[in-house]
Design a protein around this motif. Structure first.
Motif, PDB file in Angstrom:
ATOM      1  N   GLY A 100       0.805  -1.211   0.000  1.00  0.00           N
ATOM      2  CA  GLY A 100       0.000   0.000   0.000  1.00  0.00           C
ATOM      3  C   GLY A 100       0.841   1.266   0.000  1.00  0.00           C
ATOM      4  N   GLY A 101       0.158   2.384  -0.095  1.00  0.00           N
ATOM      5  CA  GLY A 101       0.818   3.685  -0.149  1.00  0.00           C
ATOM      6  C   GLY A 101       1.663   4.000   1.067  1.00  0.00           C
ATOM      7  N   VAL A 102       1.193   3.608   2.257  1.00  0.00           N
ATOM      8  CA  VAL A 102       1.955   3.876   3.477  1.00  0.00           C
ATOM      9  C   VAL A 102       3.275   3.118   3.439  1.00  0.00           C
ATOM     10  CG1 VAL A 102       1.996   3.578   5.993  1.00  0.00           C
ATOM     11  CG2 VAL A 102      -0.083   4.404   4.866  1.00  0.00           C
ATOM     12  N   GLN A 103       3.220   1.843   3.029  1.00  0.00           N
ATOM     13  CA  GLN A 103       4.445   1.051   2.953  1.00  0.00           C
ATOM     14  C   GLN A 103       5.408   1.663   1.938  1.00  0.00           C
ATOM     15  OE1 GLN A 103       5.491  -1.830   4.814  1.00  0.00           O
ATOM     16  NE2 GLN A 103       7.346  -1.058   3.880  1.00  0.00           N
ATOM     17  N   MET A 104       4.897   2.139   0.815  1.00  0.00           N
ATOM     18  CA  MET A 104       5.754   2.759  -0.195  1.00  0.00           C
ATOM     19  C   MET A 104       6.425   4.012   0.381  1.00  0.00           C
ATOM     20  SD  MET A 104       5.570   0.616  -2.663  1.00  0.00           S
ATOM     21  CE  MET A 104       6.318   1.428  -4.043  1.00  0.00           C
ATOM     22  N   LYS A 105       5.685   4.789   1.183  1.00  0.00           N
ATOM     23  CA  LYS A 105       6.268   5.981   1.817  1.00  0.00           C
ATOM     24  C   LYS A 105       7.369   5.595   2.799  1.00  0.00           C
ATOM     25  CE  LYS A 105       2.513   9.321   1.532  1.00  0.00           C
ATOM     26  NZ  LYS A 105       1.626  10.223   2.296  1.00  0.00           N
ATOM     27  N   VAL A 106       7.149   4.516   3.531  1.00  0.00           N
ATOM     28  CA  VAL A 106       8.167   4.051   4.488  1.00  0.00           C
ATOM     29  C   VAL A 106       9.451   3.709   3.743  1.00  0.00           C
ATOM     30  CG1 VAL A 106       8.782   2.176   6.078  1.00  0.00           C
ATOM     31  CG2 VAL A 106       6.534   3.274   6.245  1.00  0.00           C
ATOM     32  N   TRP A 107       9.332   2.944   2.651  1.00  0.00           N
ATOM     33  CA  TRP A 107      10.522   2.576   1.878  1.00  0.00           C
ATOM     34  C   TRP A 107      11.207   3.812   1.307  1.00  0.00           C
ATOM     35  CZ3 TRP A 107       7.266  -1.745  -0.642  1.00  0.00           C
ATOM     36  CH2 TRP A 107       7.410  -2.926   0.085  1.00  0.00           C
ATOM     37  N   LYS A 108      10.406   4.735   0.800  1.00  0.00           N
ATOM     38  CA  LYS A 108      10.979   5.955   0.211  1.00  0.00           C
ATOM     39  C   LYS A 108      11.721   6.762   1.276  1.00  0.00           C
ATOM     40  CE  LYS A 108       9.762   9.968  -2.572  1.00  0.00           C
ATOM     41  NZ  LYS A 108       8.699  10.704  -3.235  1.00  0.00           N
ATOM     42  N   SER A 109      11.144   6.871   2.454  1.00  0.00           N
ATOM     43  CA  SER A 109      11.800   7.647   3.514  1.00  0.00           C
ATOM     44  C   SER A 109      13.081   6.975   3.987  1.00  0.00           C
ATOM     45  CB  SER A 109      10.857   7.860   4.689  1.00  0.00           C
ATOM     46  OG  SER A 109      10.711   6.686   5.449  1.00  0.00           O
ATOM     47  N   ARG A 110      13.103   5.655   4.011  1.00  0.00           N
ATOM     48  CA  ARG A 110      14.322   4.947   4.409  1.00  0.00           C
ATOM     49  C   ARG A 110      15.443   5.191   3.415  1.00  0.00           C
ATOM     50  NH1 ARG A 110      11.745  -0.775   6.380  1.00  0.00           N
ATOM     51  NH2 ARG A 110      10.953  -0.015   8.365  1.00  0.00           N
ATOM     52  N   LYS A 111      15.091   5.236   2.133  1.00  0.00           N
ATOM     53  CA  LYS A 111      16.102   5.495   1.110  1.00  0.00           C
ATOM     54  C   LYS A 111      16.655   6.905   1.231  1.00  0.00           C
ATOM     55  CE  LYS A 111      14.957   2.355  -2.624  1.00  0.00           C
ATOM     56  NZ  LYS A 111      14.498   2.227  -3.990  1.00  0.00           N
ATOM     57  N   SER A 112      15.766   7.861   1.478  1.00  0.00           N
ATOM     58  CA  SER A 112      16.200   9.256   1.533  1.00  0.00           C
ATOM     59  C   SER A 112      16.626   9.686   2.932  1.00  0.00           C
ATOM     60  CB  SER A 112      15.072  10.161   1.036  1.00  0.00           C
ATOM     61  OG  SER A 112      13.977  10.109   1.933  1.00  0.00           O
TER      62      SER A 112
END
Length: 177
Positions: free
Chosen positions: A131-143
């Motif tokens: 879901g969108g929340v999980q995608m945000k978590v991954w994106k924030s971990r990368k950045s």
């Protein structure tokens, strides 16, 4: 004399779940890619190829399953998913154990037959689109940025109402909040 159960039998007895999935056969590379990325995106896991969902061992009959897994990992996973295999002989039947470690660079995505990529995660014994929340978590971990969720005035009003009038019915919420 102590008799030990075969390692594959021990796995099968655990049943399918977050870290274990049974596959009777591998005949669809895009479908198996979903399993590979789901394990890589979650905590890793194991596929037992040649085992039915009910745990009955049917075995594999050729090297084709290995090549199908390899094809799925290379052609249908973005980025490519790492895996290890081990072939077992259980009562005269071959079972392919495929171990997928937790991925180092999530999100991993699987391409479908139309070439669209989707990230999957493992929940219980299923592969679910992330879901969108999980995608945000991954994106924030990368950045390495913090995650911020914003709420609207309407959402704040609803949360306040829920806090003040617990328990509450949907009918009450529609009238009062």
């Amino acid at each position: 004399m102590i008799s030990r159960k075969h390692p594959v039998i021990q796995l099968i007895q655990q049943g399918e779940g977050l870290h274990l999935d049974f596959k009777y056969e591998v005949s669809d590379a895009p479908k198996i890619a979903r399993s590979l990325v789901a394990f890589a995106n979650t905590d890793g896991g194991t596929l037992l190829i040649g085992v039915k969902d009910n745990g009955k061992i049917k075995g594999i009959h050729s090297e084709e399953e290995f090549f199908m897994i390899e094809n799925a990992a290379r052609r249908y996973c973005r980025p490519e998913v790492a895996f290890r295999t081990k072939e077992w002989n259980v009562n005269g039947k071959k079972v392919l154990e495929v171990t997928i470690p937790k991925g180092e660079k999530p999100p991993y995505r699987a391409l479908n037959t139309e070439g669209k990529a989707k990230a999957y995660i493992r929940i219980d014994d299923e592969n679910i689109v992330a879901g969108g929340v999980q995608m945000k978590v991954w994106k924030s971990r990368k950045s390495r940025k913090e995650i911020r969720f914003t709420d609207s005035p309407g959402e704040r009003k609803l949360l306040t109402c829920l806090k003040e009038h617990e328990p509450v019915s949907l009918k009450f919420l529609k009238k009062q909040c």
